[in-house]
Design an enzyme around this catalytic site. Structure first.
Site, PDB file in Angstrom:
ATOM      1  N   ASP A 120     -41.720 -19.570  43.983  1.00 46.60           N
ATOM      2  CA  ASP A 120     -41.630 -21.417  42.939  1.00 46.60           C
ATOM      3  C   ASP A 120     -40.089 -21.381  43.701  1.00 46.60           C
ATOM      4  OD1 ASP A 120     -44.376 -21.145  42.291  1.00 46.60           O
ATOM      5  OD2 ASP A 120     -43.672 -21.824  39.927  1.00 46.60           O
ATOM      6  N   GLN A 121     -39.447 -22.211  43.872  1.00 45.85           N
ATOM      7  CA  GLN A 121     -37.830 -22.293  44.033  1.00 45.85           C
ATOM      8  C   GLN A 121     -36.813 -21.810  42.984  1.00 45.85           C
ATOM      9  OE1 GLN A 121     -35.272 -24.489  42.550  1.00 45.85           O
ATOM     10  NE2 GLN A 121     -37.005 -25.143  40.523  1.00 45.85           N
TER      11      GLN A 121
END
Ligand code: URA
Length: 254
Positions: A120-121
């Site tokens: 995920d970012q």
């Protein structure tokens, strides 16, 4: 005969000769035409001497070359570890943040560098990247069950029942069957280590939520027996060597 040739070569490292034009093309320096121009303009050194003939052949194994003064070593494939910083998306078309691919030379993107599974970012830590389709498939296939280690900071206090739930399996929305941690232990009230074998969408965050807590910070520290070294700063990457690649298939370091 061809048969003898094939037999011999299946047991030895293949040595390969290639034209300088093809070498540059394979290493991500652009179209055939562009690569020929680079060479003709005297901007390419191969093995320390300038070469202006794009059709000259070179042995590619460990070939050192330079383009506009920048040094490169020929690599058949790219195998890379990045210490992923927060705020980067594992996508060539990022939606809301920068792409992790902005952290690499454009030659790598041209060669088809891809993430081996996504983080995920806001997740940090160990991210593998490669341009070798077989390798990517091997380490993203759910069948292979490579253990992945995550260090988690939680929003609420961790209790024994949450750890039990994660170990025994939780029901995730839209997933059939229970999703279990291979192992799970806490270090203090707000920190735990979770090991999982799959890579389902937002898996760690969803598992921790299903166990009654919430992930505040997520960091991947190892894949199989390969652990991210502390000395690689966030945002930095390096090439994997044979030893690193072998470690991916080894059991977790204790
Ligand atoms: N699980 C998550 O929820 N996020 C990640 O980035 C990796 C695993």
């Amino acid at each position: 005969t061809i048969f003898a040739f094939l037999c011999r070569n299946s047991f030895t490292m293949p040595t390969m000769e290639m034209t300088l034009e093809k070498i540059l093309q394979r290493q991500g320096f652009g179209s055939r035409k562009l690569c020929r121009t680079l060479v003709r303009q005297g901007r390419v050194h191969a093995g320390d001497v300038v070469c202006t003939d794009p059709d000259r052949r070179f042995e590619t194994d460990a070939l050192h070359f330079s383009v506009d003064g920048e040094d490169w070593v020929y690599r058949e494939h790219l195998y890379i570890v990045l210490n992923k910083p927060s705020g980067f998306e594992c996508s060539h078309q990022p939606q809301h943040h920068s792409s992790v691919f902005t952290l690499f030379p454009t030659q790598f993107i041209q060669r088809g560098l891809q993430c081996v599974g996504r983080l995920d970012q806001d997740t940090t830590g160990l991210l593998l990247l490669s341009d070798d389709g077989d390798f990517i498939h091997r380490y993203t296939s759910p069948k292979k069950k490579v253990p992945k280690v995550y260090e988690i900071s939680t929003n609420a206090e961790i209790d024994e029942s949450q750890l039990e739930k994660l170990k025994n399996g939780v029901q995730l929305k839209d997933e059939t069957g229970m999703t279990k941690a291979l192992s799970c232990e806490s270090f203090d009230e707000y920190r735990m280590r979770l090991v999982i074998a799959e890579g389902k969408y937002h898996q760690v965050k969803r598992m921790v939520a299903a166990a009654g807590n919430r992930v505040e910070k997520l960091h991947r520290s190892a894949i199989g027996g390969f652990a991210l070294e502390e000395s690689l700063p966030a945002g930095e990457w390096r090439y994997l060597d044979v030893n690193d690649l072998n470690k991916l298939d080894e059991p977790l370091d204790p």
